[in-house]
Motif scaffolding. Structure first.
Motif, PDB file in Angstrom:
ATOM      1  N   ARG A 142       0.826  -1.206   0.000  1.00  0.00           N
ATOM      2  CA  ARG A 142       0.000   0.000   0.000  1.00  0.00           C
ATOM      3  C   ARG A 142       0.866   1.265   0.000  1.00  0.00           C
ATOM      4  N   LEU A 145       2.486   2.030  -3.436  1.00  0.00           N
ATOM      5  CA  LEU A 145       1.575   2.537  -4.460  1.00  0.00           C
ATOM      6  C   LEU A 145       0.984   3.889  -4.064  1.00  0.00           C
ATOM      7  N   ASP A 146       0.756   4.102  -2.768  1.00  0.00           N
ATOM      8  CA  ASP A 146       0.321   5.428  -2.330  1.00  0.00           C
ATOM      9  C   ASP A 146       1.351   6.481  -2.729  1.00  0.00           C
ATOM     10  N   PHE A 150      -1.398   6.294  -6.386  1.00  0.00           N
ATOM     11  CA  PHE A 150      -2.501   5.372  -6.649  1.00  0.00           C
ATOM     12  C   PHE A 150      -3.609   5.608  -5.625  1.00  0.00           C
ATOM     13  N   GLU A 152      -6.624   3.575  -3.527  1.00  0.00           N
ATOM     14  CA  GLU A 152      -7.109   2.244  -3.169  1.00  0.00           C
ATOM     15  C   GLU A 152      -8.612   2.161  -3.387  1.00  0.00           C
ATOM     16  N   ARG A 198      -4.928   5.769 -11.643  1.00  0.00           N
ATOM     17  CA  ARG A 198      -4.110   4.737 -10.986  1.00  0.00           C
ATOM     18  C   ARG A 198      -4.867   4.192  -9.773  1.00  0.00           C
ATOM     19  N   TYR A 200      -5.518   0.580  -7.001  1.00  0.00           N
ATOM     20  CA  TYR A 200      -5.080  -0.736  -6.529  1.00  0.00           C
ATOM     21  C   TYR A 200      -6.088  -1.263  -5.532  1.00  0.00           C
ATOM     22  N   ALA A 225      -3.234  -4.020  -9.119  1.00  0.00           N
ATOM     23  CA  ALA A 225      -3.043  -2.610  -9.454  1.00  0.00           C
ATOM     24  C   ALA A 225      -3.291  -2.408 -10.940  1.00  0.00           C
ATOM     25  N   LEU A 227      -2.963   0.986 -13.969  1.00  0.00           N
ATOM     26  CA  LEU A 227      -2.614   2.385 -14.219  1.00  0.00           C
ATOM     27  C   LEU A 227      -2.823   2.732 -15.672  1.00  0.00           C
ATOM     28  N   VAL A 239       6.357  -0.328 -12.289  1.00  0.00           N
ATOM     29  CA  VAL A 239       5.530  -0.163 -11.096  1.00  0.00           C
ATOM     30  C   VAL A 239       5.543  -1.443 -10.263  1.00  0.00           C
ATOM     31  N   GLU A 242       8.561  -1.485  -8.093  1.00  0.00           N
ATOM     32  CA  GLU A 242       8.445  -0.610  -6.930  1.00  0.00           C
ATOM     33  C   GLU A 242       7.529  -1.216  -5.876  1.00  0.00           C
ATOM     34  N   ALA A 243       6.434  -1.824  -6.315  1.00  0.00           N
ATOM     35  CA  ALA A 243       5.493  -2.417  -5.366  1.00  0.00           C
ATOM     36  C   ALA A 243       6.123  -3.590  -4.629  1.00  0.00           C
TER      37      ALA A 243
END
Length: 361
Positions: A142, A145-146, A150, A152, A198, A200, A225, A227, A239, A242-243
């Motif tokens: 979370r 992605l925040d 993104f 939620e 974006r 998730y 997720a 985007l 992405v 990164e997640a």
């Protein structure tokens, strides 16, 4: 009767040496010596030792207690402190004995026993630890992605039609109409990209697959997720990296004791995860298949570790025949797709790709 006092957690006791405090939790263990009895109390933060110099404290293990006492330094006690001159109050009726001693370092029970007594057995540190690691992982997902802006979302899990096909779905009666448990939030994500760009979700998905291997699960928690405004699937892969990195990095900071207890070897996520095209992978494997078999995935993971020092590997360009209908074909090679799988230690961890974004296509 114990007088009202602000509760202190076991892990906070070293900060209160010489003070009278109140702790609450479960009786983890009871040890009787010739002239003294030790009660080990467990709360969400750890263990606290209570010293009884007079008869008493004959509660069954797992009884819920509230204890008021003086915090006294003792290098031999958990955390270097213990509670002396205690006043003890049970907060529940006396508990039945658990099916095995929860203070043992390992779990001596078989799975049916654990499941039949789950409200108690899952209190064992070894059985709690995976949940702590899971929670840390999701928090890291979370947070990553925040940080990438993104939003939620929470999508329905009962749907009027199968997500991608009529196979592998659970059917149920929804007030006299046929409905299905969602296989994934795919189409909801697609719609919400038109709202937020974006998005998730972390939530349950369902697959009506007989599951007697680690590769088949009827219900699991999926991290999804989506985007918009991408060039191709490589933007999605960036992405994903990164997640996954955020997920892994959160574990030692939020669940360090659980990692140590289970002896978990956390992976290193490289700044750039190596990748191989499906066609090149087939050539390396000396095979001609429309998809990777489990043995292929294991071989490719070993190759990535050996050649690139990475436990992660992107396999790109899967054949269109094995990808959902909305997947974008690879420009110039329409038999392949702008899609990928992320392999990790021989298992498929993530599936993704570029969607077709024009309705007429």
């Amino acid at each position: 009767m114990i007088h009202p006092t602000t509760r202190v957690l076991a892990a906070q006791l070293p900060e209160h040496v010489g003070q009278t405090v109140e702790v609450s939790g479960w009786l983890h263990r009871r040890r009787e010596l010739k002239s003294v009895t030790f009660l080990i109390l467990r709360d969400r933060s750890g263990l606290a030792q209570i010293v009884l110099t007079e008869p008493g404290g004959d509660f069954p293990e797992e009884t819920v207690l509230r204890v008021r006492g003086t915090v006294t330094a003792n290098a031999q006690a958990p955390g270097g402190v213990e509670l002396t001159s205690p006043e003890i109050e049970p907060l529940s009726s006396l508990a039945e004995a658990p099916p095995f001693d929860l203070y043992r370092p390992t779990v001596p029970a078989v799975l049916p026993t654990i499941l039949d007594h789950a409200p108690v057995t899952l209190r064992h540190p070894q059985l709690r630890a995976p949940y702590q690691i899971s929670a840390a992982s999701v928090a890291g997902f979370r947070a990553a992605l925040d940080a990438l802006d993104f939003t939620e979302i929470h999508t329905p899990k009962v749907v009027s039609s199968a997500t991608e096909s009529g196979a592998n779905v659970f059917t149920l009666d929804w007030f006299g109409r046929t409905a299905y448990l969602a296989q994934s939030p795919q189409f909801f994500k697609q719609a919400m990209v038109g709202v937020f760009e974006r998005v998730y979700e972390t939530g349950p998905v369902f697959r009506a697959e007989p599951h007697d291997t680690a590769r088949h699960l009827a219900q699991y928690t999926s991290l999804d997720a989506e985007l918009g405004f991408i060039t191709d699937h490589r933007d999605v892969m960036a992405v994903v990296r990164e997640a996954v990195a955020g997920l892994v990095e959160a574990v030692p900071s939020r669940a360090a004791e659980a990692v140590q207890l289970l002896g978990v070897k956390l992976p290193e996520v490289p700044a750039e995860i190596p990748q191989i095209h499906f066609g090149d992978a087939m050539a390396m494997l000396g095979a001609d298949e429309p998809d990777l078999a489990p043995a292929h995935e294991r071989y490719l993971s070993e190759w990535a570790l050996r050649e690139h020092g990475s436990e992660f590997l992107f396999v790109t360009g899967y054949p269109m025949a094995k990808r959902p209908f909305y997947t974008h074909p690879e420009p110039g090679h329409p038999q392949y797709s702008n899609s990928f799988d992320l392999l990790f230690r021989g298992l498929e961890l993530v599936t993704g790709g570029q969607r077709l974004h024009r309705h007429e296509e």
